[in-house]
Write an enzyme that holds these catalytic residues in place. Sequence first.
Site, mmCIF file in Angstrom:
data_model
loop_
_atom_site.group_PDB
_atom_site.id
_atom_site.type_symbol
_atom_site.label_atom_id
_atom_site.label_comp_id
_atom_site.label_asym_id
_atom_site.label_seq_id
_atom_site.Cartn_x
_atom_site.Cartn_y
_atom_site.Cartn_z
ATOM 1 C CB CYS A 20 -0.971 -0.050 1.177
ATOM 2 S SG CYS A 20 -2.290 1.157 1.027
ATOM 3 C CG HIS A 77 -3.679 -3.414 3.475
ATOM 4 N ND1 HIS A 77 -2.637 -2.900 4.211
ATOM 5 C CD2 HIS A 77 -4.309 -2.356 2.935
ATOM 6 C CE1 HIS A 77 -2.642 -1.582 4.128
ATOM 7 N NE2 HIS A 77 -3.652 -1.221 3.362
ATOM 8 C CD GLU A 128 -1.054 -5.696 5.736
ATOM 9 O OE1 GLU A 128 -1.032 -6.161 4.577
ATOM 10 O OE2 GLU A 128 -0.991 -4.480 5.967
ATOM 11 C CB SER A 172 -4.713 -9.534 35.671
ATOM 12 O OG SER A 172 -4.523 -10.417 34.575
ATOM 13 N N GLY A 173 -4.639 -12.653 36.913
ATOM 14 C CA GLY A 173 -5.433 -13.879 36.910
ATOM 15 C C GLY A 173 -5.570 -14.435 35.504
ATOM 16 N N GLY A 174 -5.225 -13.635 34.513
ATOM 17 C CA GLY A 174 -5.374 -14.061 33.127
ATOM 18 C C GLY A 174 -4.139 -14.745 32.565
ATOM 19 C CB VAL A 175 -3.707 -16.538 29.339
ATOM 20 C CG1 VAL A 175 -2.598 -17.265 28.604
ATOM 21 C CG2 VAL A 175 -4.851 -17.490 29.607
ATOM 22 C CG ASP A 176 -2.786 -11.846 27.879
ATOM 23 O OD1 ASP A 176 -2.891 -12.963 27.355
ATOM 24 O OD2 ASP A 176 -3.540 -10.892 27.627
ATOM 25 C CB SER A 177 -0.318 -11.016 33.832
ATOM 26 O OG SER A 177 -1.449 -11.672 34.323
#
Length: 516
Positions: free
Chosen positions: A78, A172, A174, A226-231
Site C-alpha cells: 500500500c 493489504h 497481511e 491479573s489472573g489471566g493468561v497474558d500476565s
Amino acid sequence: TILIVDFGSQVTQLIARRVREAGVYSQIVPFTGAADALRNLRPKGVILSGSPASVPGEGSPRAPQELFDAGIPVLGICYGQQVMTQQLGGEVRSGRETGEGGEFGRAFLTVTQQCRLFDGLWQVGERHQVWMSHGDKVTRFASGFEIVAISDGAPFAVIADEERCFYGVQFHPEVVHTPDGGRLIANFVRHVCGCAGDWTMAEFRRTKIAEIRDQVGDAKVICGLSGGVDSAVAAVLIHEAIGDQLTCVFVDHGLLRSGEADQVVSLFRGHYNIPLVHRDASVLFMNGLKGVIDPEAKRKFIGKTFIDVFEDEAKRSGGADFLAQGTLYPDVIESVSLTGGTGVTIKSHHNVGGLPERMDMQLVEPLRELFKDEVRALGRELGLPEVFVGRHPFPGPGLAIRIPGEVTRERCDILRKADAIYLDEIRKAGLYDAIWQAFAVLLPVRTVGVMGDSRTYDNVCALRAVTSTDGMTADVYPFDSGFLTATATRIVNEVAGINRVVYDYTSKPPGTIEWE
Ligand code: XMP
C-alpha cells in the site's frame, strides 16, 4: 531476518505475524530507524508497511534510500508500494488531486503476468479476492517495473521488478480478508528472500529470554498478575530468564470467574514454585465501585485501585527497578495511537494505563508484539497446563464490565454462577476451543416470570459467544437453538436471581466483545 519498516499503519504487527507464521523471524522498526537497522541486522529482505499518511502530502515519511541500494528484495505494501514508486522515479497522485475516490474493502484483482511472488500460488488470468484500503494510487511506475496484476480501482494493483526483486502491492496481504495474503507473504520471505522458514516459538522464547536478561541485568523486577493468561505467561517467561530477581504480585480484585484465583495461586506456587504474593483486595474494590455506573469510570477506578494495591505490595516487598506487564499487541493498538493523535480511545484497557509513569519504573513487556493465540503457543512452549493456556481471554476489569449498572458483591455472585453453568455446557458440548470467548452478562433489567405457581421479578442474563483470531474483529458464534434452550433452562433453574436469558447476536464491529 526480515526488516519491516513501519510507516505508522495500524496493521504493521499483522505483517510481522504473517512473517512469523511463515517460520521467519522479523523485526519492526520505525522508518526513522530503518537505515541503522539495515546495517545492524543485515536482513535478507525488507517489507515496507502501509501508512495513514499520503505520499504526495507535505512532510510524508520516506524510506532511507539505502534500502533500495542494498541488493536485497523489497516488498512494498500500500503506502509502501507508493513510497517505493515515488523514490525510484515513478509517480503517485492523491485521490483528492485525481478526483477519484480510493478503494476500501473487498476488491478483486486479475493476474496479468507471472512473477516470483506468485510462484506456486497464482496463475495468469486468475481472479483473486484482496482487501484494499487506499485513497492515493500509483499513476506511473518506476523504470524496471512491470504490472503483474490489476484491479478495477488500481491499474497497478501489483507491480514487480523481477531483476531487483522489488514488488509492490496496492492491497493489504497481511489482513485475513485477503485469503491468500499469508501465502503471498510466505512466498516473499521464503521463496524470494530465501529465508529458511524454520523459526519457531522455541526460538522466540530463547530470543526473549536473552533480551530480558540484557535489559534487566541484575536488577529487580516486579510483575502484577491479573489472573489471566497474558500476565501469567509473561511472568513465567521472565522467571525463566532471571529467576528470583522476579517478584509476582497477584492483586485479587474479587471480580474473577469461578475458581480462577485458586487456579493462579496453585499454578505459581505449586507447578512452578515461583514466589507469589496473593493479596485479596475485594473489599476495597467493592466499596469503591459503590454507585459507579459509567463504564469508563469503572475501568478507571479498577485500573487505578489495582495500581494502588500493587504499589503498596511492591513497597512491602522491597521495591523493584522494573515493572513487568503482559501487554499484548491488541491492547496497545486499542488503547493508544501509534501515530500520535489519530487513534481514538474505544476503551481504557486497564493493563496499559498509568502504572509505569506513576511508579517511575521501566517496563518489561515481552509479549508486546504478540497476538493472543501466539501467547497461548508460547505458554504451551513454557509448559503451562492446557486448561490454563487454552482459557478464553478475560478482561483486566473482570466481571465489573459484564455487570452494566452498579456492581455489588451479590451481583458478582449471581453472574459467576450463571457464567460457570454456561461454560460448563459449552465444555460438555465440546465447543470450548471453537469459541474465542464466551461469557454471561448480568443486565440491570428485571422482568416478570412465572416459576411453579408464583410470580417472579428478577434479573435478565445475556449470553455472549464470539469467534475471532485476534479480538480486533469478531463474529457471533452460531449455537444451535437446542443448546441455547438447554443452557437458558439450567441457568434459570439453578441461579437464584435470574429468571430470563437472552443471546447477544452482535458482531464486532459494530459491537465490542465486552459489553462495557
Ligand atoms: P472489546 O470489548 O474491546 O474486547 O471488543 C477485545 C478483547 O479485549 C479484552 N478486553 C480487555 N483485556 N484489559 C484486558 O486485558 C481490559 O481492560 C480489556 N477490555 C477488554 C476483551 O475481553 C476481548 O478479548
